[in-house]
Design an enzyme around this catalytic site. Structure first.
Site: not given
Ligand code: BG6
Length: 511
Positions: A189-190, A252
């Site tokens: 989960d980044h 997230h």
């Molecule tokens: C991804 C989603 O996991 O996270 C995207 O699939 C979203 O829809 C993105 O735009 C948001 O990540 P960050 O790091 O740009 O806030």
């Protein structure tokens, strides 16, 4: 999340990327590997094997990567370092569904091990559409490539979506577990890899003054906002099936919530931390159908005008989106946690596309001072109120505390002021940036703290499933219900107003 000397290089291994010709690989994974190499965080005995359907050999693959790498790494790209390392990248064409590809991969990996002196440790990174997760894990298992022995490890990284509802998530976990043990599976989960999300733990548990007031006695409510200015872009086929609830909340935002609300772990070990996160997720009050109607809000953006004056399309007018699409691009919800720490404290979550800015933050709203002796002075100013702690995830990562102070002068006037900590003021920005560096490095080191366990995935889906069910049974009638470049539907404001609260106005993004 290594606590040890960060200059320690990760153990030797071969990183096998399925989906090597895809976007994620060239935009994120290869640059992350390059950044790790430039910070001397990779072993000298490291190699990368790309596998995909496109027919080419390693020489052609190296050429393809070399053409674009500089633009994806940006400042800090070092051509000499790239050239010194590109020989460690290999490519093998293969069909992910074909058992023979895996037999060939096994032989290929033996050769790479011999050439690069890598000892048979393999990290399989599935940068593929999710429909391949199960089959790749199964075929790796059948080919004997998931088997750990004699100190050689085998690990699997997968990225969301982990299923599209509770049932499919459970089925995926079952399939993965037929070939890999849970300790071998690293689910990304980044958001957990973001520096500022990790910093919540440092802030909470590394400072003696924070935890004593981190509870229902002092905190009135919590807001978690992940706002994006972009629309659906070119991801229509994925997003139409997903929507904001599956795409952002089920992973997230709940991940961020679990870090904010977890109990202090007794140690920094992966499973100790992850156990605490599970505990708090399990303590969230489940939704019944009535609560889905009262405590959740969905929205879809209509056309609108960006801050720079550009006109943008409604979601339904974006390429490849159905004219009558019922997919939500915005979600807000109120969650309550049944625990001693959080009894009676609402957690409000919201996320949406085409908001007025890209802005993610956590707002901890403290209670009013118990005796408002400055009432007269406070009433003269509308912008003052209880203390707010703002943990900014992006952009301008940092922490602010808003409080009230006396305005200099003979009259006793009180005004709102802000104490600000910005990451950039204290730390070198050139250190690890995208989150992928940390996650790949941690996986190579066998540190699973920032990755999600099977039980975490399932608990999140359990929570979200009733919302999916009710929303499915009652298709939205008012979509589109917020203009692009606004803060979402009015119902989201009403959700907080009912409790006497309002969303924090993000500075510079008041539309
Ligand atoms: C991804 C989603 O996991 O996270 C995207 O699939 C979203 O829809 C993105 O735009 C948001 O990540 P960050 O790091 O740009 O806030």
């Amino acid at each position: 999340m290594q606590q040890t000397d960060p200059s320690l290089a990760a153990p030797p291994a071969v990183i096998v990327i399925f989906g090597a010709a895809g976007d994620l690989t060239k935009r994120k994974l290869i640059p992350a590997l390059f950044n790790l190499a430039s910070q001397q965080l990779l072993s000298e005995h490291i190699a990368m094997v790309g596998i995909d359907r496109v027919e080419m050999d390693s020489v052609a693959y190296r050429q393809t990567l070399s053409e674009e790498i500089a633009s994806f790494v940006g400042t800090g790209f070092d051509q000499a370092l790239w050239e010194a390392n590109i020989g460690k990248a290999y490519y093998m064409p293969g069909d992910f569904r074909d058992a023979q590809s895996y037999a060939r991969l096994k032989t290929f990996l033996d050769e790479v091990d011999r050439e690069q002196g890598t000892p048979g440790n393999y990290l399989f990174y599935l940068a593929t559409p999710p429909s391949f997760f199960g089959v790749i894990a199964t075929e790796l298992g059948k080919a004997g490539l998931a088997q750990e022995s004699e100190g050689r490890w085998r690990r699997l990284i997968i990225e969301k979506p982990f299923g599209r509802d509770l049932e499919s998530a459970r089925a995926l976990n079952t399939t993965l577990h037929e070939s890999f043990a849970e300790h071998q599976i690293y689910r990304i989960d980044h958001y957990l890899g973001k520096e500022t999300v990790q910093n919540i733990m440092a802030y909470r548990f590394g400072n003696g003054t924070v935890e004593p007031i981190w509870n229902h006695r002092y905190i009135d409510h919590v807001q978690i906002t992940v706002a994006e200015s972009l629309g659906v872009g070119d991801r229509a086929s994925y997003y139409e099936e997903a929507g904001a609830l599956r795409d952002m909340i089920a992973n997230h935002l709940l991940a961020v919530l679990s870090v904010v609300a977890m109990e202090p772990p007794n140690s920094f070990e992966a499973d100790v931390i992850r156990d605490e996160q599970i505990k708090v997720l399990k303590a969230i009050q489940p939704f019944d159908a009535e609560q889905v109607l009262s405590d959740t809000v969905r929205g879809q953006y209509g056309e609108g005008v960006l801050g720079n004056g550009d006109h943008v399309h409604a979601y339904r007018d974006e390429p490849d989106i159905a004219d009558d699409s019922a997919t939500e691009t915005y979600v807000a919800m109120k969650l309550m946690i049944d625990s001693w720490r959080w009894a009676g404290v609402p957690f409000y979550l919201r996320t949406g596309k085409r908001m007025p800015g890209r802005y993610s933050e956590i707002v901890i709203q403290y209670r009013h001072a118990p005796n408002m002796m400055f009432r007269g002075a406070l009433e003269r100013r509308r912008d003052i109120g209880p203390n707010q702690l703002i943990l900014r995830i992006q952009p301008n990562e940092g922490i602010s505390m808003e409080f009230n102070a006396k305005v200099p002068g003979t009259a006793f006037n009180v005004s709102r002021v802000c104490m600000d900590f910005d990451y950039d003021d204290y730390f070198d920005e050139s250190t690890i940036a995208s989150g992928y560096e940390t996650l790949i490095y941690d996986c190579l080191c066998g540190d699973a703290t920032l990755f999600k366990r099977a039980d975490n995935i399932e608990v999140c889906w359990e929570l979200v499933q009733p919302v999916l069910d009710v929303w499915h049974a009652l298709p939205p009638r008012s979509f589109p219900n917020y203009p692009a470049c606004s803060w979402g539907p009015e119902e989201a404001d009403e959700l907080l107003a009912r409790d006497g609260h309002h969303w924090r106005v993000v500075p510079g993004c008041s539309r």
